[in-house]
Design an enzyme around this catalytic site. Sequence first.
Site, short mmCIF file in Angstrom:
data_model
loop_
_atom_site.label_atom_id
_atom_site.label_comp_id
_atom_site.label_asym_id
_atom_site.label_seq_id
_atom_site.Cartn_x
_atom_site.Cartn_y
_atom_site.Cartn_z
N TRP A 177 0.90 -0.82 0.25
CA TRP A 177 -0.22 0.12 -0.07
C TRP A 177 0.73 1.48 -0.10
CZ3 TRP A 177 -4.03 -2.40 -1.51
CH2 TRP A 177 -4.65 -3.64 -1.51
N ASP A 202 -1.67 6.74 6.99
CA ASP A 202 -2.51 5.72 5.96
C ASP A 202 -3.04 4.68 7.13
OD1 ASP A 202 -4.55 3.65 4.99
OD2 ASP A 202 -2.61 3.38 3.42
N LYS A 260 -12.49 -2.09 7.59
CA LYS A 260 -11.34 -2.71 8.43
C LYS A 260 -12.10 -2.41 10.03
CE LYS A 260 -8.15 -3.12 5.25
NZ LYS A 260 -7.81 -4.43 4.58
#
Length: 354
Positions: free
Chosen positions: A100, A167, A191
């Site tokens: 990511w 992030d 999540k």
Amino acid sequence: MKKHNFSAGPCILPQEVFEKASEAVLDFNNSGLSILEISHRSEAFVSVIEEARSLILEILGLQNKGYTALFLHGGASTQFLMTAYNLLEKKAAYTNTGTWSTKAIKEAKLFGEVVEVASSKDKNFAYIPKNYSIPTDADYFHCTSNNTIYGTQMKSFPKTEVPLVCDMSSDFLSRSLDFSQFDLIYAGAQKNMGPAGVAVAIIKEDILGKVKRQIPSMMNYKVHIEKDSMFNTPPVFAIYTSLLNLQWLKNKGGIAGIEGKNIEKAALLYNEIDRNPLFIGYANKEDRSIMNPTFNLIEGTDKATFDKLWKEANINGLNGHRVLGGYRASMYNALPLKSVQVLVDVMQQFEKIS
């Protein structure tokens, strides 16, 4: 029968959130309308999004500190782009700790120079880099707090003179931090916060408006702030469900209340991974994620038998990411300790019959 859901995302949410959300699909607050069909401009939904935005700041301890919370389309992947669009004038600093952050770096390079101040690529992202220097002339520093694929997690964050961007998609709302050290936090909801389809960005407003480029309206944080996160039709159901989950978290004692349970779950599984001679953890011990433990069978072990055992135990989502393989037990806020115990019991059963 409800499965023991270790999926990395979209993931488990509290049962009461599922129940309340499903009721609202049929009839939202006894209005005679579904949450799926009410106007996003209606008073009923405006109160939902305003409460959700306020509750995020309350839970993070950022009320009245110059921050705003936005619900945005496109997940965290769009935030890779928006961060650079809004903040990168000349140069930005990034750490590369996995898939990511690699993607975030790729997007940032479209807007200016990117300095990769540290990377764990040399060990296939099995650790978190430390003791690196951040250029004081960078427009911002970007990091990824938790890596779902490789199972690593930052335990502390560097003190820096430049804006700190993080992030937090896969460990958002899971552990106590001084959130005021961050100037921009973003996370996909799927999540710990809600269903897929929405992202949250928590922004310290004074970092905006410093780039000279013209920013398209949909990519401009200032536009979304001015329009109270309602510049265009928001994902109504995803935001409503996120509100329900935020309310659940607050009733559980907030982040401080849930953190101890998350640590307990992680300790239970990691202790078994380290004790059981048939398994080996992937990430460096000091950098292990409490959200996404990654592990594998030792070479020569009967994978087919282990897979059969955990599936028979009503476990779901244990396979590792296709990039890494092996196994990944994602243990987000709503996963009960008893589900982790079921997995540990299966691992011990496998040891006995092997």
